[in-house]
Design a protein around this motif. Structure first.
Motif, PDB file in Angstrom:
ATOM      1  N   THR A 121     -57.247  94.280 -24.936  1.00  0.00           N
ATOM      2  CA  THR A 121     -58.116  94.267 -26.117  1.00  0.00           C
ATOM      3  C   THR A 121     -57.997  92.959 -26.881  1.00  0.00           C
ATOM      4  N   TRP A 122     -57.303  91.982 -26.326  1.00  0.00           N
ATOM      5  CA  TRP A 122     -57.061  90.720 -27.022  1.00  0.00           C
ATOM      6  C   TRP A 122     -57.045  89.580 -26.014  1.00  0.00           C
ATOM      7  N   ALA A 123     -57.243  88.367 -26.493  1.00  0.00           N
ATOM      8  CA  ALA A 123     -57.267  87.202 -25.613  1.00  0.00           C
ATOM      9  C   ALA A 123     -56.872  85.957 -26.397  1.00  0.00           C
ATOM     10  N   TRP A 124     -55.805  85.301 -25.935  1.00  0.00           N
ATOM     11  CA  TRP A 124     -55.376  84.039 -26.525  1.00  0.00           C
ATOM     12  C   TRP A 124     -55.832  82.888 -25.638  1.00  0.00           C
ATOM     13  N   PRO A 125     -56.135  81.727 -26.212  1.00  0.00           N
ATOM     14  CA  PRO A 125     -56.420  80.570 -25.364  1.00  0.00           C
ATOM     15  C   PRO A 125     -55.204  80.203 -24.523  1.00  0.00           C
ATOM     16  N   VAL A 126     -55.470  79.769 -23.299  1.00  0.00           N
ATOM     17  CA  VAL A 126     -54.409  79.349 -22.388  1.00  0.00           C
ATOM     18  C   VAL A 126     -54.455  77.827 -22.314  1.00  0.00           C
ATOM     19  N   LEU A 127     -53.412  77.181 -22.799  1.00  0.00           N
ATOM     20  CA  LEU A 127     -53.336  75.724 -22.786  1.00  0.00           C
ATOM     21  C   LEU A 127     -52.742  75.270 -21.461  1.00  0.00           C
ATOM     22  N   VAL A 143     -60.348  81.969 -22.293  1.00  0.00           N
ATOM     23  CA  VAL A 143     -60.460  80.626 -22.855  1.00  0.00           C
ATOM     24  C   VAL A 143     -59.374  79.750 -22.232  1.00  0.00           C
ATOM     25  N   ILE A 144     -59.787  78.831 -21.388  1.00  0.00           N
ATOM     26  CA  ILE A 144     -58.888  77.862 -20.768  1.00  0.00           C
ATOM     27  C   ILE A 144     -59.126  76.514 -21.442  1.00  0.00           C
TER      28      ILE A 144
END
Length: 311
Positions: free
Chosen positions: A222-228, A252-253
């Motif tokens: 239910t969540w998504a953080w950007p992947v650096l 998000v890459i």
């Protein structure tokens, strides 16, 4: 004959000498294993000379220990600092943890000095150190959280209420194991992120496979953080973006390179992050994410109205 006074407890003597900056350093070494003199200086101290004096003192107090890896072509690298046993005892006491094994420091130092991927560990740590160093000279910025890779090794650590329960049982083979994670705050906003630090030592397909795992996590959660993705060169970045073109990734890459950062003298906080399929580069704080749990923990301040009162 006078009585001998009891010898002071070494841990109490250490704790009486600890500053808030020392406490932060010991916590970092506990969580992230090893930092070099230069890394510690950049993130925490006003000068290298000041850093070296303080580290000598902490070494004498048995809070930290150090080693210098040898270079293949002769000579040695700068000192690498790890926790000594009293440093472990101090962190355990500060965090309310049971006292650790008496040989904990010796065992971990041996593991780190013989770790074949030590440059990878130091490189990943450097990204966070650079953020902390940026924050030290920018009053409205902060590295609010820095989590090690080990924080995501246990099954279920990526699960949130309402997500697909398969996350709990998927295991390490099906879901990502980031090199680190953090929360960056700047000018009243914050963004959580995962970090993948790439040295180009692996085939590009290995990196693609890691991205696929983040995509799987996005679809199940239910969540998504950007992947650096911190890459070594512009060529590897271009090849990666070419491979990702047209894949329709929802995750998000965001990529950058050591080459670009060196050329611009830029920190990870600067406008250096490129999103696949989009033009231009973005600041870390401007990267998109989805996470109501994070928003509740790090709320964005309400903008003032025309009379200067919170709306």
């Amino acid at each position: 004959m006078g009585k001998h006074l009891p010898t002071a407890d070494p841990l109490l003597r250490l704790q009486a000498s600890i500053t808030a900056r020392d406490d932060r350093l010991l916590g970092w070494l506990y969580d992230h294993g090893v930092l070099t003199t230069d890394q510690i200086a950049a993130a925490l101290f006003p000068s290298l000379d000041f850093t070296q004096r303080r580290l000598r003192r902490l070494t004498a107090l048995r809070a930290v220990d150090r080693f210098r890896p040898n270079k293949a072509d002769g000579g040695s690298y700068p000192y690498h600092y790890v926790l000594d046993q009293l440093g472990y005892d101090h962190v355990h006491a500060q965090r309310g943890l049971p006292r650790g094994r008496r040989d904990q420091a010796r065992r971990r130092k041996h593991s780190l000095t013989n770790r074949p991927d030590l440059p990878h560990l130091l490189g990943g740590n450097q990204v966070f150190i650079d953020l902390a160093a940026h924050a030290r000279t920018h009053p409205h910025a902060e590295l609010a959280r820095w989590q090690p890779a080990s924080a995501y090794h246990e099954p279920g650590t990526l699960y949130r209420k309402g997500a697909n329960p398969h996350i709990i049982i998927a295991g390490a083979t099906g879901l990502p194991r980031p090199d680190g994670a953090g929360v960056w705050t700047e000018d009243g906003r914050s963004v959580p992120f995962f970090l993948e630090y790439d040295t180009s030592g692996e085939n590009l397909q290995v990196l693609i496979d890691k991205i696929i795992k983040y995509e799987r996590l996005y679809l199940l959660s239910t969540w998504a953080w950007p992947v650096l993705l911190h890459l070594p060169s512009a060529r590897r970045e271009a090849n990666l973006h070419h491979r990702l073109a047209g894949t329709g990734l929802e995750t998000v890459i965001a990529t950058t390179t050591a080459e670009l950062r060196t050329a611009l003298a830029a920190t990870p906080a600067h406008q250096i992050w490129q999103l696949p399929g989009r033009t231009g580069r973005h600041r870390l704080i401007d990267l998109p994410y989805i996470d109501t749990h994070h928003d509740n923990e790090f709320p964005t301040p309400t903008a003032p109205d025309e009379e200067g009162q919170a709306a």
